[in-house]
Motif scaffolding. Sequence first.
Motif: not given
Lengths: 158, 158
Positions: B12, B15, B18-19, B42, B131, B134-135, B138, B145-146
Amino acid sequence: MLKLFEYYWQVRKDWFDWCDLVTEKELLKKRSGGQGSILYTLFHIVDVEYSWISDLQGKKPQKPPFEDCAHVQKLRDFSARCHAEISPFIYAWNSGMETRNLSDQNETGEWESFKYGEIMRHVLAHEIHHIGQLSVWSREIGKQPITANLIRRGLFDI
Amino acid sequence: MLKLFEYYWQVRKDWFDWCDLVTEKELLKKRSGGQGSILYTLFHIVDVEYSWISDLQGKKPQKPPFEDCAHVQKLRDFSARCHAEISPFIYAWNSGMETRNLSDQNETGEWESFKYGEIMRHVLAHEIHHIGQLSVWSREIGKQPITANLIRRGLFDI
């Protein structure tokens, strides 16, 4: 940890059933992110679980190429075979196994050492993460994804 | 279970960082699947973790509307406050708490009963699942992505 595996196995089965209602073209279509297609992602998570847990059992996994599993029923069969080979180990898991060491050669040929407990959790996080990707792709093709809820699955009923 | 929470908290945080490198427009853009935007997703996973673990602690969560957290730093601050309130409970978790019962009123007003251990795992699966979404997003915006890897994060170093 077992309950999280049981959750994921249920979810995986639900996704196989979901695949029955989707065209092969959509299942094999290359998509953005993840492992690139719905069916390949499902193959990948079965394959990775099978590979790591075989390693923890000191066994050499017998893995087919994706092309041999690129249909829902073949993938179900592969998943069932893997499950039969690895689930006894997972059901027999106990806290005394947490700190055992596994030596593993990575993609660049280097040897790395991991705790057994680390690998078990890595496998769990890996599967749930990829299932999250499937849910986005499911919406892309206009279909309701399988619920990610762990509650209300009867996993904690006596 | 604690190790899986620690894994997710690291992810988290990664991320959030990353944001910082993504425009606000991309972070708030409505997307297909999941909770609809990167930042809202998130917010949602912080919020859901906070709500359930507050319930397990018998506390009433103090939750802001998303609009008050719709910037990375504000979301970090909200996440940090929630973490301070709930992490002592997670660090104090022990197997004796597994079968305690929580009564919870669902969205339709019905009362349901869950085991504490069920809720803890539900929260974990929920976060990792989102999560994964999110990838995919991304990659959609052309960014790496993370990593979802749990190994090689130092979580099992002594």
